[in-house]
Design an enzyme around this catalytic site. Structure first.
Site, PDB file in Angstrom:
ATOM      1  N   HIS A 140     -14.678   8.719  42.433  1.00 48.03           N
ATOM      2  CA  HIS A 140     -16.088   9.066  42.261  1.00 48.03           C
ATOM      3  C   HIS A 140     -16.188  10.496  41.750  1.00 48.03           C
ATOM      4  CE1 HIS A 140     -20.372   9.259  42.986  1.00 48.03           C
ATOM      5  NE2 HIS A 140     -20.182  10.415  43.595  1.00 48.03           N
ATOM      6  N   ARG A 194       0.836  -1.198   0.000  1.00 48.28           N
ATOM      7  CA  ARG A 194       0.000   0.000   0.000  1.00 48.28           C
ATOM      8  C   ARG A 194       0.868   1.244   0.000  1.00 48.28           C
ATOM      9  NH1 ARG A 194      -5.513  -0.871   2.372  1.00 48.28           N
ATOM     10  NH2 ARG A 194      -5.370  -2.908   3.364  1.00 48.28           N
ATOM     11  N   GLY A 248       0.199   0.700   8.079  1.00 44.15           N
ATOM     12  CA  GLY A 248      -0.960   0.604   8.973  1.00 44.15           C
ATOM     13  C   GLY A 248      -1.959  -0.474   8.590  1.00 44.15           C
ATOM     14  N   VAL A 286     -28.895 -15.482   3.907  1.00 42.90           N
ATOM     15  CA  VAL A 286     -28.950 -14.771   2.628  1.00 42.90           C
ATOM     16  C   VAL A 286     -28.525 -15.727   1.518  1.00 42.90           C
ATOM     17  CG1 VAL A 286     -27.878 -12.940   1.279  1.00 42.90           C
ATOM     18  CG2 VAL A 286     -28.660 -12.479   3.606  1.00 42.90           C
ATOM     19  N   LYS A 344     -13.901   4.293  13.336  1.00 44.13           N
ATOM     20  CA  LYS A 344     -14.065   4.994  14.612  1.00 44.13           C
ATOM     21  C   LYS A 344     -14.258   6.494  14.402  1.00 44.13           C
ATOM     22  CE  LYS A 344     -14.268   1.644  15.571  1.00 44.13           C
ATOM     23  NZ  LYS A 344     -14.036   0.306  15.011  1.00 44.13           N
TER      24      LYS A 344
HETATM   25  P1  NAI Z   1     -18.258 -11.723  12.116  1.00 41.41           P
HETATM   26  O1  NAI Z   1     -17.673 -13.064  11.957  1.00 41.41           O
HETATM   27  O2  NAI Z   1     -18.091 -10.973  13.393  1.00 41.41           O
HETATM   28  O3  NAI Z   1     -19.837 -11.794  11.822  1.00 41.41           O
HETATM   29  C1  NAI Z   1     -20.350 -12.287  10.622  1.00 41.41           C
HETATM   30  C2  NAI Z   1     -21.815 -12.645  10.793  1.00 41.41           C
HETATM   31  O4  NAI Z   1     -22.355 -12.957   9.518  1.00 41.41           O
HETATM   32  C3  NAI Z   1     -22.036 -13.861  11.667  1.00 41.41           C
HETATM   33  O5  NAI Z   1     -22.940 -13.508  12.699  1.00 41.41           O
HETATM   34  C4  NAI Z   1     -22.626 -14.902  10.711  1.00 41.41           C
HETATM   35  O6  NAI Z   1     -23.546 -15.761  11.341  1.00 41.41           O
HETATM   36  C5  NAI Z   1     -23.289 -14.008   9.662  1.00 41.41           C
HETATM   37  N1  NAI Z   1     -23.497 -14.657   8.359  1.00 41.41           N
HETATM   38  C6  NAI Z   1     -22.622 -15.405   7.651  1.00 41.41           C
HETATM   39  N2  NAI Z   1     -23.181 -15.829   6.485  1.00 41.41           N
HETATM   40  C7  NAI Z   1     -24.441 -15.331   6.441  1.00 41.41           C
HETATM   41  C8  NAI Z   1     -25.518 -15.413   5.512  1.00 41.41           C
HETATM   42  N3  NAI Z   1     -25.443 -16.083   4.344  1.00 41.41           N
HETATM   43  N4  NAI Z   1     -26.688 -14.782   5.783  1.00 41.41           N
HETATM   44  C9  NAI Z   1     -26.817 -14.093   6.941  1.00 41.41           C
HETATM   45  N5  NAI Z   1     -25.825 -13.980   7.859  1.00 41.41           N
HETATM   46  C10 NAI Z   1     -24.657 -14.581   7.617  1.00 41.41           C
HETATM   47  O7  NAI Z   1     -17.691 -10.892  10.859  1.00 41.41           O
HETATM   48  P2  NAI Z   1     -17.518  -9.343  10.547  1.00 41.41           P
HETATM   49  O8  NAI Z   1     -18.485  -8.507  11.320  1.00 41.41           O
HETATM   50  O9  NAI Z   1     -17.552  -9.288   9.065  1.00 41.41           O
HETATM   51  O10 NAI Z   1     -16.078  -9.028  11.080  1.00 41.41           O
HETATM   52  C11 NAI Z   1     -14.940  -9.688  10.521  1.00 41.41           C
HETATM   53  C12 NAI Z   1     -13.803  -9.726  11.516  1.00 41.41           C
HETATM   54  O11 NAI Z   1     -13.310  -8.428  11.761  1.00 41.41           O
HETATM   55  C13 NAI Z   1     -14.234 -10.310  12.838  1.00 41.41           C
HETATM   56  O12 NAI Z   1     -13.268 -11.231  13.258  1.00 41.41           O
HETATM   57  C14 NAI Z   1     -14.267  -9.117  13.753  1.00 41.41           C
HETATM   58  O13 NAI Z   1     -13.933  -9.466  15.089  1.00 41.41           O
HETATM   59  C15 NAI Z   1     -13.219  -8.191  13.139  1.00 41.41           C
HETATM   60  N6  NAI Z   1     -13.556  -6.811  13.459  1.00 41.41           N
HETATM   61  C16 NAI Z   1     -13.399  -6.355  14.713  1.00 41.41           C
HETATM   62  C17 NAI Z   1     -13.760  -5.074  15.053  1.00 41.41           C
HETATM   63  C18 NAI Z   1     -13.620  -4.636  16.468  1.00 41.41           C
HETATM   64  O14 NAI Z   1     -12.914  -5.291  17.213  1.00 41.41           O
HETATM   65  N7  NAI Z   1     -14.278  -3.566  16.885  1.00 41.41           N
HETATM   66  C19 NAI Z   1     -14.317  -4.144  14.070  1.00 41.41           C
HETATM   67  C20 NAI Z   1     -14.470  -4.738  12.790  1.00 41.41           C
HETATM   68  C21 NAI Z   1     -14.093  -6.018  12.496  1.00 41.41           C
END
Ligand code: NAI
Length: 461
Positions: free
Chosen positions: A440, A35, A39, A233, A51
């Site tokens: 507090h 890139r 980062g 889906v 964020k």
């Molecule tokens: P995720 O794995 O957290 O959630 C994906 C969801 O999609 C699951 O609940 C699953 O059941 C659902 N799903 C899968 N196929 C489907 C279908 N055909 N129809 C309907 N639902 C379906 O994945 P996400 O949110 O994409 O995040 C990816 C990674 O990035 C994760 O490991 C997450 O922890 C990380 N991440 C962490 C953040 C944070 O710590 N704040 C912020 C953004 C991402």
């Protein structure tokens, strides 16, 4: 050809942190990044820009819903979406430049381009082949789409496209009620989009403590989210800037279609290792595409891997910790990551944070435990900012009182969780937290009260 002690491939949180620690430990270090900026996903198109958008839209929410209550009268701000995106980009640029500064300060060589590993001990970038005693794969992950869903990053987007939509969509369908779906869904819900989340499972945020997940869903529904749970889906089609999402309800196999101006596919991420030449090198892989490692070492001598490219939660801070631990190991010291104490945070409002075991996991393991809970309704600071809906829940061993997990939904949850992390690292009991003086009025008093609730009882409940 240049020669290094360590060449790291990938400049995300895992790779760049590993590089800095290697340099601090006097290893001659280079990092390969293709890139334009360092980062990785996190700083460029992930954690940091999202964020910034969450902060901006939370501020809008405050102006629209809470300012008048606090005696701040006047017209609510209108949204200048291009300016909001420019602000987000400024935040990204400031942070990526910061890493570049740290590279110069630590005398780390940035090999610009995409790297591959033609042979053990060699890294090729462009036409040049460099030598290294140690090579680290820190290439992260990419969005995992669904079969029959074509992402164009305009109408049907991943988290990357969701950060730069041409305009705020009237209707947004989010596929997947995981962290990305709920964070980016929050951004657009606050900007006025009608947000519908379609989730395969019967609950949101898989893996989260069930009680917290239920409360989280209720709060998000009040904020305007619509949830269709237990729905798989099947397909997404798009034409002329409009999309159709077909899903099947798992309980009765009935099919339905949703119309949307935009569809966010947030169904998880998969390790990104394409183009490295791992197959030709004979690197052993896990069935789900991660590089197989043992204490970060692959089956090839001198070749290591960390972060999203290996097994474990796909979290920037997990990758950072692995990067630091591996640097220590490569420098001949001891490096260790405690996978039992890795916090997880969702940066919605309220924030949701957790560490250690959930109640479901403890039940399944047959572990005798006790629960200390405290509602933010009893916390003066939370009430003052209209965020008293959530709670802190601490799980402790029934006999020894040792803290086994903590789950927080409420203001600053993502920061509050860390006192529990430190406590867990020291093998603390809930009473240790309960006997620690907390200033507090702070939100963190709610953590102490939950710890008190593991014993003789909270004071303000
Ligand atoms: P995720 O794995 O957290 O959630 C994906 C969801 O999609 C699951 O609940 C699953 O059941 C659902 N799903 C899968 N196929 C489907 C279908 N055909 N129809 C309907 N639902 C379906 O994945 P996400 O949110 O994409 O995040 C990816 C990674 O990035 C994760 O490991 C997450 O922890 C990380 N991440 C962490 C953040 C944070 O710590 N704040 C912020 C953004 C991402």
């Amino acid at each position: 050809m240049a020669s290094f002690d360590v060449i790291i491939i990938g400049g995300g949180p895992g790779g760049y942190v590993c590089a800095i620690r290697c340099a601090q430990l006097d290893l001659k270090t280079a990092l390969v990044e293709g890139r334009e900026t360092l980062g990785g996903t996190c700083l460029n198109v992930g954690c940091i820009p999202s964020k910034a958008l969450l902060h901006a839209t939370h501020s809008l929410h405050e102006a629209e819903h809470n300012f008048a209550k606090m005696g701040l009268k006047g017209k609510s701000p209108s949204v200048d979406w291009p300016q909001m995106k420019a602000y987000k980009q400024d935040v990204v640029d400031g942070n990526t430049k910061g890493i570049e500064f740290l590279f110069k300060k630590n005398k780390i060589t940035w090999l610009k381009g995409w790297g591959s590993i033609p042979a053990a001990g060699q890294v090729k970038v462009g036409d040049e082949v460099h030598e290294a005693k140690n090579i680290v794969i820190a290439t992260g992950s990419e969005a995992a789409s669904l079969p029959d869903v074509e992402v164009d990053e305009k109408t049907v987007v991943t988290s990357t496209g969701a950060l730069v939509l041409g305009k705020v969509p009237k209707s947004l369908v989010v596929i997947g009620a995981g962290v990305i779906g709920l964070e980016m869904g929050s951004v657009y819900a606050r900007l006025g989009s009608e947000v519908t989340v379609v989730e395969y499972l019967d609950a949101i945020t898989p893996g989260m403590d069930g009680e917290v997940a239920k409360s989280f869903q209720r709060i998000l529904a009040k904020q305007g989210f619509k949830f269709i749970l237990g729905a798989a889906v099947q397909a997404v089609t798009s034409k002329g800037g409009k999309a159709k999402v077909t899903y099947k309800l798992r309980k009765n196999d009935s099919e339905a279609v949703l119309d949307a101006d935009c569809v966010l596919v947030a169904t998880g991420r998969k390790p990104f290792t394409a183009g490295l030449g791992l197959e030709a090198l004979g690197v052993e892989m896990e069935p789900r595409g991660q590089v197989k490692t043992n204490h970060f070492a692959t089956n090839i001598k001198g070749l290591y891997a960390i972060g999203d490219a290996i097994v474990g939660p796909m979290l920037a801070h997990k990758a950072e910790d692995e990067g630091m631990a591996l640097a220590e190991i490569m420098a001949g010291k001891a490096g260790h990551v405690n996978y039992d104490v890795i916090p997880g945070v969702v940066y919605t409002t309220p924030e949701v944070a957790s560490v250690g075991k959930t109640e479901e996991q403890l039940k399944e393991a047959g572990r005798a435990y006790k629960v200390g809970k405290f509602s933010f309704m009893g916390n003066a600071r939370a009430k003052a900012i209209f965020q008293a809906e959530g709670f802190v829940k601490i799980l402790a061993d029934k006999e020894t009182d040792r803290i086994l997990g903590a789950h927080i939904i409420g203001p600053m949850a993502g920061d509050l969780i860390h006192e529990v992390c430190v406590a867990m690292e020291f093998g603390a009991s809930a009473q240790d937290l309960a006997l620690t003086c907390h200033a507090h009025p702070t939100y963190s008093e709610a953590v102490r009260e939950a710890a008190l609730a593991c014993g003789d009882g909270a004071i303000h409940a």
